[in-house]
Design a protein around this motif. Structure first.
Motif, PDB file in Angstrom:
ATOM      1  N   UNK A 260     -11.532  24.276  39.364  1.00 14.76           N
ATOM      2  CA  UNK A 260     -11.395  24.224  37.901  1.00 14.76           C
ATOM      3  C   UNK A 260     -11.877  25.503  37.214  1.00 14.76           C
ATOM      4  N   UNK A 261     -12.213  26.526  37.991  1.00 12.96           N
ATOM      5  CA  UNK A 261     -12.609  27.816  37.415  1.00 12.96           C
ATOM      6  C   UNK A 261     -11.376  28.474  36.782  1.00 12.96           C
ATOM      7  N   UNK A 262     -11.502  28.881  35.536  1.00 13.98           N
ATOM      8  CA  UNK A 262     -10.377  29.462  34.803  1.00 13.98           C
ATOM      9  C   UNK A 262     -10.238  30.957  35.094  1.00 13.98           C
ATOM     10  N   UNK A 263      -9.006  31.418  35.094  1.00  9.08           N
ATOM     11  CA  UNK A 263      -8.723  32.847  35.244  1.00  9.08           C
ATOM     12  C   UNK A 263      -8.756  33.469  33.859  1.00  9.08           C
ATOM     13  N   UNK A 264      -9.515  34.548  33.709  1.00 10.68           N
ATOM     14  CA  UNK A 264      -9.639  35.158  32.378  1.00 10.68           C
ATOM     15  C   UNK A 264      -8.366  35.922  31.997  1.00 10.68           C
ATOM     16  N   UNK A 265      -8.215  36.116  30.707  1.00 10.56           N
ATOM     17  CA  UNK A 265      -7.015  36.744  30.148  1.00 10.56           C
ATOM     18  C   UNK A 265      -6.786  38.150  30.700  1.00 10.56           C
ATOM     19  N   UNK A 266      -7.857  38.918  30.856  1.00  9.67           N
ATOM     20  CA  UNK A 266      -7.719  40.293  31.358  1.00  9.67           C
ATOM     21  C   UNK A 266      -7.133  40.303  32.771  1.00  9.67           C
ATOM     22  N   UNK A 267      -7.563  39.369  33.611  1.00  9.66           N
ATOM     23  CA  UNK A 267      -7.032  39.289  34.976  1.00  9.66           C
ATOM     24  C   UNK A 267      -5.555  38.926  34.953  1.00  9.66           C
TER      25      UNK A 267
ATOM     26  N   UNK B 104      -3.428  39.512  32.562  1.00 10.14           N
ATOM     27  CA  UNK B 104      -2.698  40.691  32.077  1.00 10.14           C
ATOM     28  C   UNK B 104      -2.587  41.758  33.157  1.00 10.14           C
ATOM     29  N   UNK B 105      -3.623  41.943  33.947  1.00  4.49           N
ATOM     30  CA  UNK B 105      -3.587  42.944  35.018  1.00  4.49           C
ATOM     31  C   UNK B 105      -2.559  42.573  36.087  1.00  4.49           C
TER      32      UNK B 105
END
Length: 194
Positions: free
Chosen positions: A23-30, A32-33
């Motif tokens: 349930x760990x979320x992937x951050x927006x910057x990742x 986008x990369x």
């Protein structure tokens, strides 16, 4: 990166399905990369015949419910058990979902297969990026996923929905799948014209 490092990334790329995401979320910057790397895929005449749509909010559970209902209607209970049906109803709850859209370039007049091949290269760039980031991922173009995208992703005239790229952090106890490939001798031949 040298050849050996690149080879290792290619050989360790695999499909990791959403059942195995934490349930760990992937951050927006990742996110986008990863998508930025997709943009660097080769395209004839640099048409870049793609766009990507991050499906947020209720999409995770709505897609899961849609898939469960779709397969319940399509398959018999023996083919799609009640246990599988119940599991599917929350299947995508931990996934980051990226819709893949084919946007044909009318001016370039390229064969459609070339544009689709370019999109496949873009998705492979995303897949390899996820591998280096220890993220599970796969491209889902199943019947249910395709129907969901056609219904819930805003498509322009002539655009085609090509599925959803799933991404997620993998649970520590996720099963390790052994991957196989046929030997090179079965897939490579030499044609020497003298």
């Amino acid at each position: 990166m040298n050849f050996e490092e690149l080879t290792k990334v290619i050989h360790t790329r695999k499909s990791t399905y959403a059942y195995d995401y934490s349930d760990k979320k992937i951050d927006e910057k990742t996110i986008e990369s990863v998508v930025t790397n997709a943009l660097w895929a080769p395209t004839h005449l640099a048409t870049q015949p793609w766009r990507f749509v991050v499906l947020e909010g209720k999409h995770q559970l709505d897609l899961s419910q849609f898939m469960a209902s779709y397969y319940r209607e399509l398959y018999t209970e023996k083919q799609f058990s009640n246990e599988r049906y119940e599991a599917t109803k929350t299947y995508a709850k931990n996934a980051t979902l990226i819709g893949i859209v084919f946007t044909p370039n009318k001016k370039a007049k390229l064969p459609e297969w070339e544009e689709l091949a370019a999109i496949s290269c873009a998705v492979q760039n995303m897949w390899l990026s996820c591998t280096t980031l220890d993220l599970g991922s796969y491209w889902d173009s199943s019947l249910a996923t395709m129907e969901y995208g056609k219904e819930y992703v805003n498509l322009e005239k002539d655009e085609q929905f090509l599925g959803i790229f799933f991404m997620g952090y993998v649970k520590e106890n996720a099963p390790q799948v052994r991957r196989k490939r046929k030997p090179l001798s079965k897939k490579l031949s030499w044609n020497n014209k003298i």
